[in-house]
Design a protein around this motif. Structure first.
Motif, PDB file in Angstrom:
ATOM      1  N   PRO A  82       0.837  -1.189   0.000  1.00  0.00           N
ATOM      2  CA  PRO A  82       0.000   0.000   0.000  1.00  0.00           C
ATOM      3  C   PRO A  82       0.877   1.246   0.000  1.00  0.00           C
ATOM      4  O   PRO A  82       1.566   1.515   0.984  1.00  0.00           O
ATOM      5  CB  PRO A  82      -0.801  -0.140   1.291  1.00  0.00           C
ATOM      6  CG  PRO A  82      -0.023  -1.067   2.165  1.00  0.00           C
ATOM      7  CD  PRO A  82       0.781  -1.931   1.269  1.00  0.00           C
TER       8      PRO A  82
ATOM      9  N   LYS B  50       0.309   4.118   2.696  1.00  0.00           N
ATOM     10  CA  LYS B  50       0.718   3.712   4.045  1.00  0.00           C
ATOM     11  C   LYS B  50       2.223   3.597   4.177  1.00  0.00           C
ATOM     12  O   LYS B  50       2.777   3.832   5.251  1.00  0.00           O
ATOM     13  CB  LYS B  50       0.103   2.356   4.380  1.00  0.00           C
ATOM     14  CG  LYS B  50      -1.335   2.443   4.796  1.00  0.00           C
ATOM     15  CD  LYS B  50      -1.799   1.082   5.275  1.00  0.00           C
ATOM     16  CE  LYS B  50      -3.299   0.950   5.120  1.00  0.00           C
ATOM     17  NZ  LYS B  50      -3.708  -0.459   5.110  1.00  0.00           N
TER      18      LYS B  50
ATOM     19  N   LEU C 258       4.358   5.256   7.099  1.00  0.00           N
ATOM     20  CA  LEU C 258       5.325   4.524   7.920  1.00  0.00           C
ATOM     21  C   LEU C 258       6.706   5.148   7.834  1.00  0.00           C
ATOM     22  O   LEU C 258       7.419   5.293   8.829  1.00  0.00           O
ATOM     23  CB  LEU C 258       5.383   3.069   7.437  1.00  0.00           C
ATOM     24  CG  LEU C 258       6.531   2.206   7.968  1.00  0.00           C
ATOM     25  CD1 LEU C 258       6.416   2.005   9.465  1.00  0.00           C
ATOM     26  CD2 LEU C 258       6.558   0.859   7.254  1.00  0.00           C
TER      27      LEU C 258
ATOM     28  N   HIS D 171       9.737  -6.530  -0.923  1.00  0.00           N
ATOM     29  CA  HIS D 171       9.834  -7.881  -1.467  1.00  0.00           C
ATOM     30  C   HIS D 171       9.318  -7.987  -2.893  1.00  0.00           C
ATOM     31  O   HIS D 171       8.386  -8.732  -3.162  1.00  0.00           O
ATOM     32  CB  HIS D 171       9.024  -8.855  -0.623  1.00  0.00           C
ATOM     33  CG  HIS D 171       9.538  -9.008   0.747  1.00  0.00           C
ATOM     34  ND1 HIS D 171      10.801  -9.464   1.007  1.00  0.00           N
ATOM     35  CD2 HIS D 171       8.979  -8.740   1.940  1.00  0.00           C
ATOM     36  CE1 HIS D 171      10.989  -9.482   2.308  1.00  0.00           C
ATOM     37  NE2 HIS D 171       9.909  -9.043   2.901  1.00  0.00           N
TER      38      HIS D 171
ATOM     39  N   TYR E 190      -2.315  -6.715  -0.850  1.00  0.00           N
ATOM     40  CA  TYR E 190      -1.320  -5.800  -0.327  1.00  0.00           C
ATOM     41  C   TYR E 190      -0.373  -6.585   0.538  1.00  0.00           C
ATOM     42  O   TYR E 190      -0.773  -7.229   1.494  1.00  0.00           O
ATOM     43  CB  TYR E 190      -1.989  -4.686   0.467  1.00  0.00           C
ATOM     44  CG  TYR E 190      -2.722  -3.755  -0.438  1.00  0.00           C
ATOM     45  CD1 TYR E 190      -2.010  -2.868  -1.234  1.00  0.00           C
ATOM     46  CD2 TYR E 190      -4.088  -3.792  -0.545  1.00  0.00           C
ATOM     47  CE1 TYR E 190      -2.667  -2.028  -2.108  1.00  0.00           C
ATOM     48  CE2 TYR E 190      -4.763  -2.958  -1.414  1.00  0.00           C
ATOM     49  CZ  TYR E 190      -4.042  -2.082  -2.194  1.00  0.00           C
ATOM     50  OH  TYR E 190      -4.688  -1.257  -3.058  1.00  0.00           O
ATOM     51  N   MET E 191       0.873  -6.541   0.146  1.00  0.00           N
ATOM     52  CA  MET E 191       1.835  -7.356   0.874  1.00  0.00           C
ATOM     53  C   MET E 191       2.449  -6.534   1.990  1.00  0.00           C
ATOM     54  O   MET E 191       2.333  -5.313   2.033  1.00  0.00           O
ATOM     55  CB  MET E 191       2.891  -7.841  -0.091  1.00  0.00           C
ATOM     56  CG  MET E 191       2.243  -8.521  -1.274  1.00  0.00           C
ATOM     57  SD  MET E 191       3.366  -9.518  -2.188  1.00  0.00           S
ATOM     58  CE  MET E 191       3.690 -10.810  -1.024  1.00  0.00           C
ATOM     59  N   HIS E 192       3.108  -7.247   2.852  1.00  0.00           N
ATOM     60  CA  HIS E 192       3.671  -6.576   4.004  1.00  0.00           C
ATOM     61  C   HIS E 192       4.888  -5.745   3.650  1.00  0.00           C
ATOM     62  O   HIS E 192       5.664  -6.106   2.786  1.00  0.00           O
ATOM     63  CB  HIS E 192       4.062  -7.603   5.064  1.00  0.00           C
ATOM     64  CG  HIS E 192       4.487  -6.951   6.321  1.00  0.00           C
ATOM     65  ND1 HIS E 192       5.788  -6.930   6.726  1.00  0.00           N
ATOM     66  CD2 HIS E 192       3.771  -6.259   7.217  1.00  0.00           C
ATOM     67  CE1 HIS E 192       5.850  -6.252   7.855  1.00  0.00           C
ATOM     68  NE2 HIS E 192       4.653  -5.843   8.177  1.00  0.00           N
ATOM     69  N   MET E 193       5.020  -4.609   4.348  1.00  0.00           N
ATOM     70  CA  MET E 193       6.238  -3.814   4.192  1.00  0.00           C
ATOM     71  C   MET E 193       7.171  -4.180   5.324  1.00  0.00           C
ATOM     72  O   MET E 193       6.798  -4.111   6.483  1.00  0.00           O
ATOM     73  CB  MET E 193       5.916  -2.333   4.328  1.00  0.00           C
ATOM     74  CG  MET E 193       4.732  -1.887   3.530  1.00  0.00           C
ATOM     75  SD  MET E 193       4.259  -0.194   3.970  1.00  0.00           S
ATOM     76  CE  MET E 193       3.049  -0.472   5.258  1.00  0.00           C
ATOM     77  N   ASP E 194       8.369  -4.524   4.991  1.00  0.00           N
ATOM     78  CA  ASP E 194       9.328  -4.847   6.032  1.00  0.00           C
ATOM     79  C   ASP E 194      10.182  -3.646   6.365  1.00  0.00           C
ATOM     80  O   ASP E 194      10.587  -2.907   5.478  1.00  0.00           O
ATOM     81  CB  ASP E 194      10.258  -5.964   5.567  1.00  0.00           C
ATOM     82  CG  ASP E 194       9.544  -7.277   5.598  1.00  0.00           C
ATOM     83  OD1 ASP E 194       8.455  -7.315   6.180  1.00  0.00           O
ATOM     84  OD2 ASP E 194      10.063  -8.237   5.028  1.00  0.00           O
ATOM     85  N   VAL E 195      10.461  -3.522   7.636  1.00  0.00           N
ATOM     86  CA  VAL E 195      11.383  -2.484   8.062  1.00  0.00           C
ATOM     87  C   VAL E 195      12.759  -3.112   8.215  1.00  0.00           C
ATOM     88  O   VAL E 195      12.926  -4.070   8.965  1.00  0.00           O
ATOM     89  CB  VAL E 195      10.924  -1.871   9.396  1.00  0.00           C
ATOM     90  CG1 VAL E 195      11.990  -0.917   9.914  1.00  0.00           C
ATOM     91  CG2 VAL E 195       9.603  -1.155   9.211  1.00  0.00           C
ATOM     92  N   LEU E 196      13.697  -2.588   7.475  1.00  0.00           N
ATOM     93  CA  LEU E 196      15.069  -3.096   7.595  1.00  0.00           C
ATOM     94  C   LEU E 196      15.916  -2.110   8.376  1.00  0.00           C
ATOM     95  O   LEU E 196      15.962  -0.933   8.056  1.00  0.00           O
ATOM     96  CB  LEU E 196      15.685  -3.284   6.213  1.00  0.00           C
ATOM     97  CG  LEU E 196      14.960  -4.245   5.275  1.00  0.00           C
ATOM     98  CD1 LEU E 196      15.819  -4.526   4.056  1.00  0.00           C
ATOM     99  CD2 LEU E 196      14.627  -5.520   6.006  1.00  0.00           C
TER     100      LEU E 196
END
Lengths: 347, 347
Positions: A170, A173, A177, A305, A333-339
């Motif tokens: 998304p 969003k 974030l 990803h 909507y796939m997850h957003m990863d925080v690196l």
DNA sequence: AACGCCTCCGTGCCCGGGCACGAAAAATTT
DNA sequence: AAATTTTTCGTGCCCGGGCACGGAGGCGTT
């Protein structure tokens, strides 16, 4: 016990022949409504599922899924995405499905149109589109629909009826974030958004939505913060340096930087020569970005990803092509990863 | 063109019948040396590969993959993991592979041993183990190997030769990351680790490794920090409250809390009644944890996607069972995701 | 009534390999 | 040399579905 039902069972139970059952199963017509309903009833009742092996064996041909992607160089975002194609290839080999990728210049609608016609000439059984141009993509999608070729979208969700599925994060969003990560725990007075010059020309761009999310967060949580923009030329590192230099000459107090595309790495060399900022947040796990994250120059990355998106999109298409299976969701909507600095290694 | 060779081609070229070729292919004996060699020559020459579909169709049995997991209740970690089983089930149905789950009490080696023998009685074609007991698992693994049943490990990687694949996150690093998130940007004087009472008894536990990673980070970056421990009883919320109360009476300045298991949610009610801490970091995306994250009580979670781990493990086994395909990697460390307040929604 | 034309359906072969059964060929025995 | 056993092999059907072909029956036309 409870042996799986076969097409012959259905034929027997309905008093019809397997030829007819087969026609029903594939919506191939030439079946009276009465027979159709009778077959469908029995199918539902038995929970019939075709035997994949038998079906594949009998058909035998190879199916093709074509990916329509922007052209890309080593270490770019779309190269990451292509990793998903490789992963899918090996998973789909047993289903006799192959994939091919056709590329276009992401800054030229003409080249996109050209690529579209190449795709059509290949008579694909399914298409994955990473779209950049709203109008042209719509035209292409209409053409695919008229040939009843299913297609899936990745990355950018354009306003486009008839797609089988969309995979992406998304965008709004993710910008929200991003702002949270940039400002959490402090109250910002100034921040800088670095943008790519040519991107201004593009008709569609998730970075626009990200920027909107970012702005809204700042408005809500840091209303007093001044947000500036700076445009850089990705093909000219020296000019980038100069631009940043000039910027910090004028606004020496800026300590927070974001970029909404995948190319935060472009400003890393400058930042490492002139360490002055506190937090730098960017997008996507390009290897250059990850390296900067590990060195601490970049504070955080939001990873989406792309390889997973592409993999899933291809899988969904394959499911549709081989099993006529409709996906549960069209918009995924796939997850957003925080690196952060210490969770980058297993990428 | 370049059609794939079939068993009939070989029969024709050797002047033998497909029955004989078949016997050679399966080493089923009853073939003269001369014929055997002739067939093998032609096979090599043509690069013959059997058609898996035809083979599977003709054989036609169902395969079973058994998961050996700790028993679990609603909303627990292992329930998340079980979601991967469901996902795999639908993906593997077309391959005639079914999965079943056998559970054991994660605090009793006896119950594990018992579960193992149940698994063996099922004559599975593959096993996924979420191991807790080093020794007992080794014994079981040896038994599986002797029956040439492939198995994969998830979550905890025990010292165990012969497994087909492992899927999990690097435990030590996850503890290290955890410390980074807890302390980044501040210099800690005190921190609290909350632990589960019964966990002390277990022989193997990724939380031990996590704690080690955590400690090392603190030693390197916050050497002056005092780290205290508190044990709580997961089945007794009132006692948990009391314990926390007593703790904060004694150490009122502690502002940072971590837990290395999935149950950070256990202390959330207390924290919300007595808001005093600055940062709380835990593990895993249980819905109770996510809810606390969204409310801001928990600052961050490290998520390890158990459902993905399980899904992949099952997939890898299925590949092995159906296509005799060896996985590229045996040790698959998956990514740890950092969950913050604003990227929880798409879980 | 004869003819043509649809619509709807059944038959039968094919895909590539597994496997049971029995027959031919070779090796032993009498 | 005949009878028997053993080794080696070929035949034919099955797995479950896909699909081409052609036939039956209904309808309308001349």
């Amino acid at each position: 016990m409870a042996e799986k039902a076969t097409i012959n069972d259905i034929a027997r139970l309905t008093g019809l022949s397997k030829g007819t059952v087969d026609r029903v199963l594939h919506n191939r017509g030439e079946v009276s409504k009465k027979s159709y309903d009778k077959v469908m009833d029995v199918i539902r009742e038995l929970g019939y599922e075709p035997n994949l092996y038998a079906s594949l064996l009998a058909r035998g041909e190879q199916r093709t899924i074509v990916l329509l992607f922007p052209a890309h160089e080593k270490g770019s975002y779309w190269e990451l995405a292509s990793a998903g194609e490789v992963k899918a290839q090996s998973a789909l080999k047993p289903l006799s499905i192959v994939t091919r990728q056709i590329n276009y210049n992401q800054y030229s609608a003409d080249s996109f149109r050209e690529a579209c016609s190449i795709v059509l000439e290949m008579h694909p059984d399914g298409v994955v589109i990473a779209p950049m141009f709203q109008y042209e993509t719509q035209v292409f999608a209409k053409e695919l629909t008229s040939r009843s070729i299913p297609y899936a979208l990745v990355d950018t969700k354009l306003d486009m009826p008839g797609y089988l599925a969309f995979y992406g994060i998304p965008a709004y969003k993710s910008g929200y974030l991003c702002a949270y990560m940039l400002s959490e725990g402090e109250s910002l007075k100034e921040a800088l958004i670095v943008r790519i010059m040519r991107d201004k020309d593009r008709q569609s761009d998730p970075t626009v939505m990200r920027r909107a999310g970012f702005m809204d967060y700042m408005l809500e949580h840091n209303p007093g913060c001044t947000i500036r923009s700076l445009f850089i030329d990705p093909s000219d590192p020296a000019a980038t340096d100069d631009a940043l230099d000039a910027f910090f000459q004028e606004f020496p107090h800026v300590r927070h930087i974001v970029m909404f595309n995948s190319r935060i790495h472009l400003i890393v060399p400058y930042l490492e020569r002139h360490p002055r900022v506190r937090r730098v947040v960017g997008f996507d796990n390009l290897s250059a970005n990850l390296a900067a994250l590990r060195r601490g120059t970049v504070s955080a990355l939001i990873a989406q990803h792309p390889e997973e998106q592409v993999f899933q999109a291809i899988q969904t298409l394959a499911d549709k092509i081989v099993f006529q299976r409709q996906p549960d969701l069209t918009d995924n909507y796939m997850h957003m990863d925080v690196l952060l600095r210490y969770n980058t290694e297993d990428y």
